[in-house]
Design a protein around this motif. Structure first.
Motif: not given
Length: 161
Positions: A1-26
């Protein structure tokens, strides 16, 4: 296993939500939940399908937010994660509980406009999100002046009476 980090690429003031779901219907359920919660909302969402064709599935109402969502989801490439970018004037505060109530949603990692680094575990099978680094560490403890500023800000932007 390898640990890595990824920066979210976005304009400074843009809001976002990051989550996990389990089905294509999402994809469709999240879209429907967002437009029902805030009529006229501008957003883009993308979902990393973790079986079948393993595509980045997407939907939304704003082309710029859709591009951000698709690009960031492709970069994250973590099974069953979703990312929602909100257009100017729309905030997680207004939709977060609605998003959490979508039956397929398993968890929310963050809802923010801050710079974010996503901590991923990568194995031979694929990637999974372990957590996020949201913003920066505290620089001190607020004093009376900072408390007054906070309370005033919340009233200026209409979140408190």
């Amino acid at each position: 296993m390898q640990l890595i980090t990824v920066k979210i690429d976005k304009p400074e003031a843009t809001n976002f939500i990051l989550g996990q779901t389990h089905f294509i219907k999402s994809v469709e359920d999240l879209h429907e939940a967002l437009v029902a919660a805030v009529p006229g909302i501008k957003f883009g969402l993308a979902f990393c399908e973790a079986s079948g064709k393993c595509l980045v599935r997407w939907s939304g109402t704003d082309s710029a937010m859709l591009e951000l969502a698709r690009n960031n989801a492709k970069t994250l490439a973590a099974g069953h994660c979703f990312i929602i970018f909100l257009g100017d004037g729309f905030y997680p505060l207004n939709v977060l509980n609605t998003v959490k109530m979508v039956p397929e949603v398993c968890r929310i990692f963050c809802a923010t406009a801050n710079p974010v680094e996503v901590i991923l575990a990568e194995t031979q099978q694929g990637r999974g999100i372990l957590g996020v680094v949201d913003g920066f560490p505290p620089q001190g403890i607020e004093d009376e002046g900072d408390i007054a500023w906070r309370k005033n800000l919340l009233r200026q932007i209409g979140y408190k009476l």
